[in-house]
Design a protein around this motif. Structure first.
Motif, PDB file in Angstrom:
ATOM      1  N   PRO A   1       0.831  -1.209   0.000  1.00  0.00           N
ATOM      2  CA  PRO A   1       0.000   0.000   0.000  1.00  0.00           C
ATOM      3  C   PRO A   1       0.867   1.262   0.000  1.00  0.00           C
ATOM      4  O   PRO A   1       2.026   1.238   0.433  1.00  0.00           O
ATOM      5  N   VAL A   2       0.280   2.342  -0.463  1.00  0.00           N
ATOM      6  CA  VAL A   2       1.003   3.603  -0.583  1.00  0.00           C
ATOM      7  C   VAL A   2       0.222   4.693   0.149  1.00  0.00           C
ATOM      8  O   VAL A   2      -0.998   4.799   0.015  1.00  0.00           O
ATOM      9  N   VAL A   3       0.946   5.482   0.923  1.00  0.00           N
ATOM     10  CA  VAL A   3       0.387   6.665   1.557  1.00  0.00           C
ATOM     11  C   VAL A   3       1.056   7.886   0.933  1.00  0.00           C
ATOM     12  O   VAL A   3       2.277   7.931   0.789  1.00  0.00           O
ATOM     13  N   ILE A   4       0.271   8.862   0.518  1.00  0.00           N
ATOM     14  CA  ILE A   4       0.806  10.096  -0.051  1.00  0.00           C
ATOM     15  C   ILE A   4       0.411  11.247   0.863  1.00  0.00           C
ATOM     16  O   ILE A   4      -0.777  11.432   1.165  1.00  0.00           O
ATOM     17  N   ALA A   5       1.391  12.008   1.297  1.00  0.00           N
ATOM     18  CA  ALA A   5       1.150  13.105   2.231  1.00  0.00           C
ATOM     19  C   ALA A   5       1.950  14.325   1.798  1.00  0.00           C
ATOM     20  O   ALA A   5       2.896  14.241   1.014  1.00  0.00           O
ATOM     21  N   GLY A   6       1.563  15.469   2.330  1.00  0.00           N
ATOM     22  CA  GLY A   6       2.261  16.712   2.035  1.00  0.00           C
ATOM     23  C   GLY A   6       1.490  17.865   2.623  1.00  0.00           C
ATOM     24  O   GLY A   6       0.482  17.675   3.317  1.00  0.00           O
ATOM     25  N   ALA A   7       1.942  19.054   2.333  1.00  0.00           N
ATOM     26  CA  ALA A   7       1.250  20.248   2.833  1.00  0.00           C
ATOM     27  C   ALA A   7       0.119  20.577   1.871  1.00  0.00           C
ATOM     28  O   ALA A   7       0.140  21.591   1.163  1.00  0.00           O
ATOM     29  N   PHE A   8      -0.880  19.694   1.826  1.00  0.00           N
ATOM     30  CA  PHE A   8      -1.973  19.858   0.875  1.00  0.00           C
ATOM     31  C   PHE A   8      -2.936  20.936   1.345  1.00  0.00           C
ATOM     32  O   PHE A   8      -3.521  20.846   2.422  1.00  0.00           O
ATOM     33  N   GLY A   9      -3.110  21.963   0.515  1.00  0.00           N
ATOM     34  CA  GLY A   9      -4.081  22.993   0.822  1.00  0.00           C
ATOM     35  C   GLY A   9      -5.339  22.777   0.010  1.00  0.00           C
ATOM     36  O   GLY A   9      -5.284  22.291  -1.126  1.00  0.00           O
ATOM     37  N   ASP A  10      -6.474  23.149   0.581  1.00  0.00           N
ATOM     38  CA  ASP A  10      -7.754  23.011  -0.112  1.00  0.00           C
ATOM     39  C   ASP A  10      -7.917  21.576  -0.618  1.00  0.00           C
ATOM     40  O   ASP A  10      -7.917  20.639   0.153  1.00  0.00           O
ATOM     41  N   THR A  11      -8.035  21.434  -1.946  1.00  0.00           N
ATOM     42  CA  THR A  11      -8.250  20.106  -2.525  1.00  0.00           C
ATOM     43  C   THR A  11      -7.058  19.655  -3.366  1.00  0.00           C
ATOM     44  O   THR A  11      -7.207  18.865  -4.284  1.00  0.00           O
TER      45      THR A  11
ATOM     46  N   LEU B   1      -4.445   9.121   0.074  1.00  0.00           N
ATOM     47  CA  LEU B   1      -3.933  10.488   0.184  1.00  0.00           C
ATOM     48  C   LEU B   1      -4.417  11.077   1.488  1.00  0.00           C
ATOM     49  O   LEU B   1      -5.617  11.087   1.778  1.00  0.00           O
ATOM     50  N   VAL B   2      -3.477  11.547   2.288  1.00  0.00           N
ATOM     51  CA  VAL B   2      -3.778  12.030   3.628  1.00  0.00           C
ATOM     52  C   VAL B   2      -3.756  13.554   3.627  1.00  0.00           C
ATOM     53  O   VAL B   2      -2.792  14.182   3.168  1.00  0.00           O
ATOM     54  N   GLY B   3      -4.832  14.143   4.140  1.00  0.00           N
ATOM     55  CA  GLY B   3      -4.896  15.591   4.201  1.00  0.00           C
ATOM     56  C   GLY B   3      -5.880  16.055   5.254  1.00  0.00           C
ATOM     57  O   GLY B   3      -6.592  15.242   5.868  1.00  0.00           O
ATOM     58  N   ALA B   4      -5.939  17.361   5.448  1.00  0.00           N
ATOM     59  CA  ALA B   4      -6.782  17.917   6.505  1.00  0.00           C
ATOM     60  C   ALA B   4      -8.265  17.800   6.192  1.00  0.00           C
ATOM     61  O   ALA B   4      -9.091  17.721   7.090  1.00  0.00           O
ATOM     62  N   ASP B   5      -8.619  17.784   4.905  1.00  0.00           N
ATOM     63  CA  ASP B   5     -10.037  17.719   4.532  1.00  0.00           C
ATOM     64  C   ASP B   5     -10.217  16.635   3.469  1.00  0.00           C
ATOM     65  O   ASP B   5     -10.406  16.922   2.279  1.00  0.00           O
ATOM     66  N   PRO B   6     -10.175  15.383   3.869  1.00  0.00           N
ATOM     67  CA  PRO B   6     -10.258  14.300   2.888  1.00  0.00           C
ATOM     68  C   PRO B   6     -11.576  14.273   2.128  1.00  0.00           C
ATOM     69  O   PRO B   6     -11.612  13.887   0.965  1.00  0.00           O
ATOM     70  N   ALA B   7     -12.666  14.684   2.784  1.00  0.00           N
ATOM     71  CA  ALA B   7     -13.959  14.668   2.107  1.00  0.00           C
ATOM     72  C   ALA B   7     -13.979  15.640   0.925  1.00  0.00           C
ATOM     73  O   ALA B   7     -14.485  15.317  -0.161  1.00  0.00           O
ATOM     74  N   ALA B   8     -13.419  16.834   1.122  1.00  0.00           N
ATOM     75  CA  ALA B   8     -13.382  17.818   0.041  1.00  0.00           C
ATOM     76  C   ALA B   8     -12.482  17.354  -1.101  1.00  0.00           C
ATOM     77  O   ALA B   8     -12.809  17.518  -2.281  1.00  0.00           O
ATOM     78  N   ALA B   9     -11.332  16.765  -0.727  1.00  0.00           N
ATOM     79  CA  ALA B   9     -10.417  16.267  -1.761  1.00  0.00           C
ATOM     80  C   ALA B   9     -11.054  15.129  -2.554  1.00  0.00           C
ATOM     81  O   ALA B   9     -10.941  15.068  -3.790  1.00  0.00           O
ATOM     82  N   GLU B  10     -11.726  14.245  -1.865  1.00  0.00           N
ATOM     83  CA  GLU B  10     -12.376  13.131  -2.550  1.00  0.00           C
ATOM     84  C   GLU B  10     -13.485  13.625  -3.473  1.00  0.00           C
ATOM     85  O   GLU B  10     -13.663  13.127  -4.587  1.00  0.00           O
ATOM     86  N   ALA B  11     -14.235  14.619  -3.018  1.00  0.00           N
ATOM     87  CA  ALA B  11     -15.302  15.171  -3.852  1.00  0.00           C
ATOM     88  C   ALA B  11     -14.729  15.801  -5.120  1.00  0.00           C
ATOM     89  O   ALA B  11     -15.283  15.637  -6.215  1.00  0.00           O
ATOM     90  N   ALA B  12     -13.627  16.527  -4.978  1.00  0.00           N
ATOM     91  CA  ALA B  12     -12.996  17.150  -6.142  1.00  0.00           C
ATOM     92  C   ALA B  12     -12.465  16.097  -7.105  1.00  0.00           C
ATOM     93  O   ALA B  12     -12.603  16.226  -8.335  1.00  0.00           O
ATOM     94  N   PHE B  13     -11.870  15.060  -6.568  1.00  0.00           N
ATOM     95  CA  PHE B  13     -11.340  13.987  -7.404  1.00  0.00           C
ATOM     96  C   PHE B  13     -12.471  13.282  -8.150  1.00  0.00           C
ATOM     97  O   PHE B  13     -12.401  13.057  -9.360  1.00  0.00           O
ATOM     98  N   THR B  14     -13.521  12.943  -7.446  1.00  0.00           N
ATOM     99  CA  THR B  14     -14.628  12.185  -8.031  1.00  0.00           C
ATOM    100  C   THR B  14     -15.384  12.980  -9.080  1.00  0.00           C
ATOM    101  O   THR B  14     -15.778  12.448 -10.122  1.00  0.00           O
ATOM    102  N   SER B  15     -15.571  14.279  -8.818  1.00  0.00           N
ATOM    103  CA  SER B  15     -16.393  15.088  -9.720  1.00  0.00           C
ATOM    104  C   SER B  15     -15.618  15.653 -10.902  1.00  0.00           C
ATOM    105  O   SER B  15     -16.193  15.882 -11.978  1.00  0.00           O
TER     106      SER B  15
END
Length: 523
Positions: free
Chosen positions: A139-149, A183-197
């Motif tokens: 498995p792979v975990v991707i992290a960083g200073a992700f802002g917004d989405t 992908l690990v971030g402060a707002d995973p729901a927002a990132a997932e929504a952006a990715f999916t849509s």
């Protein structure tokens, strides 16, 4: 050859039933294959991640960012910081640093984006990570200073970078990595929504284009291309599909596209996929792609060396369909009609010949100089039909049209030809934003003189000279001067001999991202 004779000859063509998409040849027959492309890693988003597996850290400079949600101890941070200093890793775009033996992670991979990363730079970091980890199963975990989405941008790049086409391998087939990507971030729901849509539909569109272009020509030909695109759009809202078979095209006097395909027993087709999103303008943007499912050159036969690459001569058609799929799946507020002008160019006793004269649906006549200048012929009929039937606000052609553009631009840019400055500017901007860059090429009026014919309105080739420009002039001859029009020659960029972050080796799907961006820009 007059128009009536051409259409009579076209009637002699035979039509085969479409096969299953994944097929292979055994002996003298064609049988369905059981294999598909290897499964790709699942992509997800979370606020916290496990401490094991591979860890990818997206870096903007040499300073290790805070990794909220990742189990990363102070000693591990110190060890990574020391490695960064020792390797003089600076986080510039495209840079990587691979570390092993630190903490519980089997591997730590640092990937740079540069100090102020764009959406494209983040995507390229994700693609780079996918390429670096393509042979590792964990498995792979991707992290960083992700802002917004911005985590969604990285996920999109990973989706493009992990593409593979291996469905026909049965011996020494490498097992694909199966571990999921988180992908690990402060707002995973927002990132997932952006990715999916937004980003997953675009990755799906690129994948469709690559799959169609990578398939061998005994699997993808005009009728099976239509079948596979229909399958891809099943259940997608706001879409209508029109397909013209040879009988319909003969009734419409489309002598060009019928003529190109008359040397093959596989009949030509014209496929139009229309998508209109909520609030979109009444007039569509027409995206018209060359769809020569295999190009031998016809009677003007090509050299045998590397002819197999001509299975990808339908890349333009594949990419307009991929762009339409992306826009429709993401429910973009746009109105587009994607046109695939599909034919197989084969030498045969019934094939079109040099010096034949054929006629387009508008009645214009063409003297055939070379049967290997066939892409411009099928585009001529497609442009005339979409202009008459759909009344678009602009037409953009995309085609693997000439070797001349490869000599001019190599594999760095696609050539852009246009009579409309506003459309050209939007295309150049879309190319920069999407990472599929264009270079403006000339449409000088003197180049058109090379296409003058003594026996017809125009001929489909000229003497030695600016081959890419004369090819564009020919296509433009069949588009009304008042219509905003552009032509993209992608012969140097539709296929890559090396792996890049977003484009694994093979057919690239060039044009899907560009045309998706163009449509969203309001053109």
């Amino acid at each position: 050859m007059n128009h009536k004779s051409l259409l009579l000859a076209a009637c002699l063509s035979l039509t085969f039933a479409p096969p299953a998409f994944a097929q292979t040849v055994t002996g003298s027959g064609v049988v369905p294959a059981t294999a598909a492309n290897s499964a790709e890693r699942a992509i997800g988003f979370a606020a916290n991640a496990p401490a094991s597996g591979a860890l990818v850290i997206v870096m903007t400079d040499a300073t290790l960012p805070l990794l909220d949600g990742v189990a990363f101890s102070a000693p591990e941070r110190q060890a990574v910081a020391a490695a960064i200093a020792a390797a003089t890793f600076d986080g510039k775009a495209g840079s990587t640093l691979s570390l092993r033996g630190i903490g519980a992670h089997s591997r730590i991979l640092l990937v740079g984006t540069g100090a102020t990363p764009t959406s494209l730079a983040l995507a390229e970091a994700g693609g780079k990570a996918a390429q670096e980890l393509k042979s590792e199963a964990q498995p792979v975990v991707i992290a960083g200073a992700f802002g917004d989405t911005s985590a969604a941008d990285v996920a999109y790049g990973f989706a493009l970078g992990q593409y593979r086409f291996d469905r026909y391998k049965t011996v020494d087939k490498k097992a694909p990595p199966t571990g999921a990507v988180t992908l690990v971030g402060a707002d995973p729901a927002a990132a997932e929504a952006a990715f999916t849509s937004r980003w997953k539909p675009l990755a799906d569109g690129v994948r469709l284009s690559r799959d169609l272009a990578n398939e061998p020509a005994n699997v993808i030909y005009p009728e099976s291309f239509v079948a596979e695109v229909r399958k891809a759009f099943t259940g997608v809202a706001g879409v209508s599909i029109e397909v013209l078979d040879e009988a319909a095209m003969r009734r419409l006097n489309m002598g060009n596209i019928v003529g190109v395909g008359q040397g093959s027993p596989r009949g030509s087709r014209m496929m139009l996929v229309r998508y209109r999103g909520s609030g979109a303008p009444a007039a569509p943007l027409a995206l018209v792609g060359k769809g020569i499912t295999f190009d031998t050159g016809g009677i003007s036969i090509k050299p045998s060396a590397n002819m197999g690459n001509m299975k990808g001569d339908m890349s333009g058609a594949a990419s307009v369909m991929g762009a339409a799929l992306s826009l429709a799946k993401s429910r973009a507020p746009v109105h587009v009609v994607a046109v695939a002008a599909l034919a197989e160019n084969m030498p045969d006793g019934n094939a079109m010949r040099p010096a034949d004269v054929i006629r387009t649906m508008s009645g214009k006549t063409v003297e055939i100089v070379s049967t290997d200048a066939e892409g411009r012929l099928v585009l001529a009929d497609a442009n005339e039909y979409v202009a008459q039937a759909y009344k678009p606000r602009a037409i953009v052609n995309i085609a693997t049209l000439t070797g001349a553009i490869v000599g001019a631009l190599s594999d760095q840019y696609a050539g852009l030809f246009s009579r409309d400055e506003a459309l050209a500017a939007k295309l150049l901007a879309a190319g920069t934003a999407s990472g599929e860059e264009l270079w403006r090429m000339p449409l000088h009026k003197n180049f058109f003189d090379r296409l003058k014919s003594d026996v017809a309105d125009i001929r489909n080739g000229g003497s030695d000279g600016p081959g890419a420009s004369t090819g564009a002039h020919f296509i433009g001859f069949f588009v009304d001067d008042a219509m905003p029009w552009a032509h993209l020659d992608i012969a140097g960029v539709n296929r890559s001999e090396k792996t890049n972050p977003l484009t694994p080796k093979g057919m690239t799907g060039f044009g899907v991202r560009l045309l998706d961006q163009l449509a969203r820009s309001g053109e």
